[in-house]
Design a protein around this motif. Structure first.
Motif, PDB file in Angstrom:
ATOM      1  N   ILE A   4      91.573  62.655  76.123  1.00 19.65           N
ATOM      2  CA  ILE A   4      90.295  62.229  76.688  1.00 19.65           C
ATOM      3  C   ILE A   4      90.505  61.010  77.582  1.00 19.65           C
ATOM      4  CG2 ILE A   4      88.064  61.181  76.130  1.00 19.65           C
ATOM      5  CD1 ILE A   4      88.160  64.218  75.822  1.00 19.65           C
ATOM      6  N   GLN A   5      89.938  61.076  78.778  1.00 18.69           N
ATOM      7  CA  GLN A   5      90.054  60.003  79.760  1.00 18.69           C
ATOM      8  C   GLN A   5      88.734  59.270  80.012  1.00 18.69           C
ATOM      9  OE1 GLN A   5      93.118  59.112  81.172  1.00 18.69           O
ATOM     10  NE2 GLN A   5      93.826  60.554  79.606  1.00 18.69           N
ATOM     11  N   GLY A   6      87.613  59.934  79.729  1.00 18.11           N
ATOM     12  CA  GLY A   6      86.321  59.307  80.002  1.00 18.11           C
ATOM     13  C   GLY A   6      85.241  59.796  79.065  1.00 18.11           C
ATOM     14  N   VAL A   7      84.356  58.893  78.671  1.00 17.27           N
ATOM     15  CA  VAL A   7      83.172  59.238  77.882  1.00 17.27           C
ATOM     16  C   VAL A   7      81.958  58.741  78.633  1.00 17.27           C
ATOM     17  CG1 VAL A   7      81.941  58.961  75.706  1.00 17.27           C
ATOM     18  CG2 VAL A   7      84.438  59.115  75.708  1.00 17.27           C
ATOM     19  N   ILE A   8      81.001  59.630  78.847  1.00 18.22           N
ATOM     20  CA  ILE A   8      79.781  59.301  79.589  1.00 18.22           C
ATOM     21  C   ILE A   8      78.608  59.347  78.615  1.00 18.22           C
ATOM     22  CG2 ILE A   8      78.271  59.975  81.492  1.00 18.22           C
ATOM     23  CD1 ILE A   8      80.824  61.288  82.727  1.00 18.22           C
ATOM     24  N   PHE A   9      77.977  58.217  78.450  1.00 17.96           N
ATOM     25  CA  PHE A   9      76.899  58.072  77.487  1.00 17.96           C
ATOM     26  C   PHE A   9      75.538  58.117  78.174  1.00 17.96           C
ATOM     27  CE2 PHE A   9      80.387  55.720  75.419  1.00 17.96           C
ATOM     28  CZ  PHE A   9      80.366  56.289  74.153  1.00 17.96           C
ATOM     29  N   ASP A  10      74.593  58.746  77.528  1.00 13.19           N
ATOM     30  CA  ASP A  10      73.175  58.499  77.805  1.00 13.19           C
ATOM     31  C   ASP A  10      72.858  57.097  77.298  1.00 13.19           C
ATOM     32  OD1 ASP A  10      70.354  59.101  78.298  1.00 13.19           O
ATOM     33  OD2 ASP A  10      70.192  59.258  76.113  1.00 13.19           O
ATOM     34  N   LEU A  11      71.660  56.596  77.624  1.00 11.79           N
ATOM     35  CA  LEU A  11      71.293  55.255  77.161  1.00 11.79           C
ATOM     36  C   LEU A  11      70.312  55.310  75.983  1.00 11.79           C
ATOM     37  CD1 LEU A  11      71.072  53.247  80.518  1.00 11.79           C
ATOM     38  CD2 LEU A  11      72.988  53.457  78.921  1.00 11.79           C
ATOM     39  N   ALA A  12      69.014  55.459  76.247  1.00 13.25           N
ATOM     40  CA  ALA A  12      68.019  55.392  75.173  1.00 13.25           C
ATOM     41  C   ALA A  12      68.253  56.481  74.134  1.00 13.25           C
ATOM     42  CB  ALA A  12      66.608  55.512  75.748  1.00 13.25           C
ATOM     43  N   GLY A  13      68.351  56.067  72.878  1.00 10.03           N
ATOM     44  CA  GLY A  13      68.580  57.000  71.787  1.00 10.03           C
ATOM     45  C   GLY A  13      70.037  57.309  71.549  1.00 10.03           C
ATOM     46  N   CYS A 181      86.769  64.839  79.745  1.00  9.41           N
ATOM     47  CA  CYS A 181      85.570  63.989  79.688  1.00  9.41           C
ATOM     48  C   CYS A 181      84.600  64.508  78.635  1.00  9.41           C
ATOM     49  CB  CYS A 181      84.877  63.950  81.045  1.00  9.41           C
ATOM     50  SG  CYS A 181      85.843  63.166  82.346  1.00  9.41           S
ATOM     51  N   ILE A 182      83.895  63.580  78.019  1.00 11.76           N
ATOM     52  CA  ILE A 182      82.887  63.890  77.008  1.00 11.76           C
ATOM     53  C   ILE A 182      81.543  63.350  77.469  1.00 11.76           C
ATOM     54  CG2 ILE A 182      82.165  63.571  74.610  1.00 11.76           C
ATOM     55  CD1 ILE A 182      85.083  62.981  73.899  1.00 11.76           C
ATOM     56  N   ASP A 251      79.735  57.852  64.623  1.00  9.68           N
ATOM     57  CA  ASP A 251      80.564  58.975  64.190  1.00  9.68           C
ATOM     58  C   ASP A 251      81.427  59.546  65.317  1.00  9.68           C
ATOM     59  OD1 ASP A 251      79.313  58.964  61.580  1.00  9.68           O
ATOM     60  OD2 ASP A 251      77.573  59.906  62.517  1.00  9.68           O
ATOM     61  N   LEU A 252      81.365  58.964  66.507  1.00  7.66           N
ATOM     62  CA  LEU A 252      82.058  59.536  67.657  1.00  7.66           C
ATOM     63  C   LEU A 252      83.588  59.495  67.564  1.00  7.66           C
ATOM     64  CD1 LEU A 252      81.666  60.872  70.437  1.00  7.66           C
ATOM     65  CD2 LEU A 252      81.713  58.568  71.445  1.00  7.66           C
ATOM     66  N   PRO A 253      84.205  58.446  67.004  1.00 10.18           N
ATOM     67  CA  PRO A 253      85.674  58.405  67.006  1.00 10.18           C
ATOM     68  C   PRO A 253      86.341  59.649  66.434  1.00 10.18           C
ATOM     69  CG  PRO A 253      84.812  56.258  66.447  1.00 10.18           C
ATOM     70  CD  PRO A 253      83.636  57.191  66.478  1.00 10.18           C
ATOM     71  N   LYS A 254      85.793  60.208  65.357  1.00  8.52           N
ATOM     72  CA  LYS A 254      86.413  61.402  64.766  1.00  8.52           C
ATOM     73  C   LYS A 254      86.291  62.599  65.707  1.00  8.52           C
ATOM     74  CE  LYS A 254      82.220  62.471  62.098  1.00  8.52           C
ATOM     75  NZ  LYS A 254      81.638  62.543  60.726  1.00  8.52           N
ATOM     76  N   VAL A 255      85.240  62.637  66.511  1.00  7.64           N
ATOM     77  CA  VAL A 255      85.090  63.708  67.492  1.00  7.64           C
ATOM     78  C   VAL A 255      86.137  63.573  68.590  1.00  7.64           C
ATOM     79  CG1 VAL A 255      83.576  64.687  69.252  1.00  7.64           C
ATOM     80  CG2 VAL A 255      82.639  64.039  67.030  1.00  7.64           C
ATOM     81  N   VAL A 256      86.323  62.358  69.086  1.00 10.29           N
ATOM     82  CA  VAL A 256      87.338  62.124  70.119  1.00 10.29           C
ATOM     83  C   VAL A 256      88.706  62.536  69.614  1.00 10.29           C
ATOM     84  CG1 VAL A 256      88.459  60.379  71.556  1.00 10.29           C
ATOM     85  CG2 VAL A 256      85.980  60.278  71.185  1.00 10.29           C
ATOM     86  N   ALA A 257      89.016  62.166  68.384  1.00 16.01           N
ATOM     87  CA  ALA A 257      90.313  62.527  67.803  1.00 16.01           C
ATOM     88  C   ALA A 257      90.473  64.042  67.713  1.00 16.01           C
ATOM     89  CB  ALA A 257      90.458  61.894  66.422  1.00 16.01           C
ATOM     90  N   ASP A 258      89.419  64.741  67.320  1.00 24.21           N
ATOM     91  CA  ASP A 258      89.487  66.195  67.203  1.00 24.21           C
ATOM     92  C   ASP A 258      89.656  66.854  68.571  1.00 24.21           C
ATOM     93  OD1 ASP A 258      89.194  68.533  65.319  1.00 24.21           O
ATOM     94  OD2 ASP A 258      87.607  69.020  66.756  1.00 24.21           O
ATOM     95  N   LEU A 263      92.761  69.522  72.940  1.00 22.25           N
ATOM     96  CA  LEU A 263      93.352  69.444  74.276  1.00 22.25           C
ATOM     97  C   LEU A 263      94.873  69.627  74.211  1.00 22.25           C
ATOM     98  CD1 LEU A 263      91.352  66.460  75.832  1.00 22.25           C
ATOM     99  CD2 LEU A 263      91.263  68.847  76.595  1.00 22.25           C
ATOM    100  N   ALA A 264      95.476  69.037  73.205  1.00 17.06           N
ATOM    101  CA  ALA A 264      96.935  69.158  73.051  1.00 17.06           C
ATOM    102  C   ALA A 264      97.361  70.595  72.818  1.00 17.06           C
ATOM    103  CB  ALA A 264      97.419  68.261  71.914  1.00 17.06           C
TER     104      ALA A 264
END
Length: 269
Positions: A4-13, A181-182, A251-258, A263-264
């Motif tokens: 993963i190279q980039g994470v794009i977040f929404d803001l409110a909520g 990207c996520i 809870d996002l870190p475990k998703v990034v790891a998965d 990807l691998a």
């Protein structure tokens, strides 16, 4: 090996304003001030994630709202009505958005962890630029400083559910592969945005619009109450196509790891 190279977040909520109350409560007030017309907070939540003019239009098209409007005014809502409500909404939202700038718990630690992995942080929002500019100083002060952020009216091509804001983030962040990207969001249009861009998508169940919990309710409710709120949100997202569903950004870190493991192995969104 892809990671993963980039994470794009929404803001409110998603990273700020637990329960996404800033826009929804102002929509209720704008309808009331503009036309002495009442909508419920739940009705205001239905189209969350769209640009705000489009959001007002979508609320007006809800069958129960449209029927009440017809009864009260003897005609359908038209674009001039939407303009009036939007023009009422904007100054109210600009004035009050800073009151809802507390970060959702876990945001700072998660973002710091992503940066430690060399991951770029992008953001986009259904807020217009004028509202975003009023919110950003408080966000930055509270500890969320994305590398780039896009407002719904920044691009002539438009906002969600189209992919343009997510792809603009990629362009400005120098990210060349959508599969690395996520997109993280608490609304259906925001998940569609990520899917349309070809990204991995993560739907937030308890911190955002669909559950509609305050932070206090989230932190003090028993598991039975949280399970009911989670199920309510899961029903909304059941046909969204989201790759992952988690309670909050914490809870996002475990998703990034998965996803990195997938990807691998050569998997794609």
């Amino acid at each position: 090996m892809k990671q993963i190279q980039g994470v794009i977040f929404d803001l409110a909520g998603t990273v700020v304003d637990f329960g996404s109350f800033a826009p929804t409560t102002i929509f209720v007030e704008a309808f009331r001030r503009g036309f002495d017309f009442d909508i419920s907070l739940q009705e205001a939540r239905v189209p969350m994630g769209l640009g705000k003019w489009e959001h007002i239009k979508a609320v007006g098209e809800l069958p129960e709202v449209a029927q009440r409007w017809q009864t009260q005014f003897g005609r359908e809502m038209d674009e001039s009505d939407i303009d009036t409500i939007y023009d009422t909404f904007m100054p109210l939202q600009i004035a009050k958005v800073g009151e809802h700038a507390d970060l959702i718990p876990g945001t700072e630690d998660v973002v710091a962890g992503l940066r430690d992995q060399g991951i770029k942080i992008g953001a986009c929002t259904g807020y217009p630029r004028a509202v975003l500019d009023a919110l950003l100083p408080s966000l930055n002060h509270n500890g969320f400083t994305p590398d780039y952020v896009v407002a719904t009216d920044d691009l002539a091509a438009g906002g969600r559910p189209a992919a343009f804001m997510a792809l603009k983030n990629m362009l400005e962040l120098g990210l060349g592969d959508v599969t690395t990207c996520i997109k993280v969001d608490d609304s259906l249009p925001g998940i569609s945005e990520g899917l349309n861009a070809g990204m991995w998508t993560v739907a937030l169940l308890l911190s955002g619009n669909e559950a509609g919990l305050t932070q206090e309710q989230f932190e003090t409710s028993d598991e039975t109450t949280l399970a009911a709120a989670r199920e309510k949100a899961q029903k909304v997202f059941s046909t969204s196509g989201a790759h992952y569903e988690i309670d909050t950004i914490a809870d996002l870190p475990k998703v990034v790891a998965d996803i990195n493991l997938r990807l691998a192995k050569g998997e794609k969104p």
